[in-house]
Motif scaffolding. Sequence first.
Motif: not given
Length: 340
Positions: A144-153, A233-243, A302-304, A331-332
């Motif tokens: 459910g969390k963002p997928s990892p793109t580094t070994a540190q993730h 992420p832990n925060a709620q994501v809101y999508i700002v649409d193109p219009d 998520d680190n903040h 994610s949103a």
Amino acid sequence: METLILKQQQLDQAADFIRQGELVAFPTETVYGLGADATNETAVKKVYAAKGRPSDNPLIVTVSDIAMVEKYTQPFSDDAKALMAKFWPGSLTMIFKLKPNALSKAVTGGLDTAAFRFPKNQATLDLISKAGVPIVGPSANTSGKPSPTTAQHVYHDLNGKIAAIVDDGPTTVGVESTILDMSVATPSILRPGAVTKEDIEAVIHRPVIDELHHVGAKQTPKAPGMKYKHYAPNAQVYIVDPDDDWHDVVAWIKQHPQPIGVMAFDDVIKTINWPDNVDVISLGNDARTAAHDLFAELRDFDNHPAYKIIFTQGIDPKGIGEAYMNRLNKSAGQMHFKQL
């Protein structure tokens, strides 16, 4: 158990872990995967436990050559052969019908099909070859969390839950592979990625269905990411649409003096006088950089933990922009600025 971080010259140790039924995270060009011997049901079940993943969510089988796929599947169609020749190794996963009892239900989610991936990453191809078995390869993150793109993730999410991580640096694509169902009469994209509908149609010279990214609550998904909320992420994501007007977003932010995150393209960022309570992160200049950066930047927020809301720029779902919007919508949880 402390999870080891291994380099490419330590692949023999990583392969030993796989043969022993342990879990090893591995790099691909898209995101990091979580590997276990796909022929060892006990090892496969450890993947679900480590990720906290629903058991009806099937796993991708990751291979180092086409012969490894042929061992488990029904004969390939001419279309499948053409797609393999064009895109393998690479960011295309294909679903095939299996030979009877070829793989455990723990891999397939109880289906008679499985998804196969031949990644474009030499460290992982060498790992699979050394282990001598295909490996399951879901993203190496808490489910459910963002997928990892580094070994540190990976280490952040799974330290102590898996034996090792093969560190090959940051991934180059940043979103998971396209999943194409080749077990049906008309090939169907179940998850968009860097290999687009147009790319596939140019090879097989016939239409591809591209509207099957979700399943119902009681259905078993044929591919990862179709049923559950993902990449959040832990925060709620809101999508700002193109219009949407970003000045309206800023007006809303000014009325809510709390720490707020913003992820946007450079041309938006430079035109706005951002309030002091906003942390702005660039998604670059186009859909490709946005797709590459999306998961890493969501993880950075998520680190903040003070940030409870992240406004993220939406784009037209064309080309790799379709993959970006697919992941962003998940994610949103389909939440948009207009809904505030």
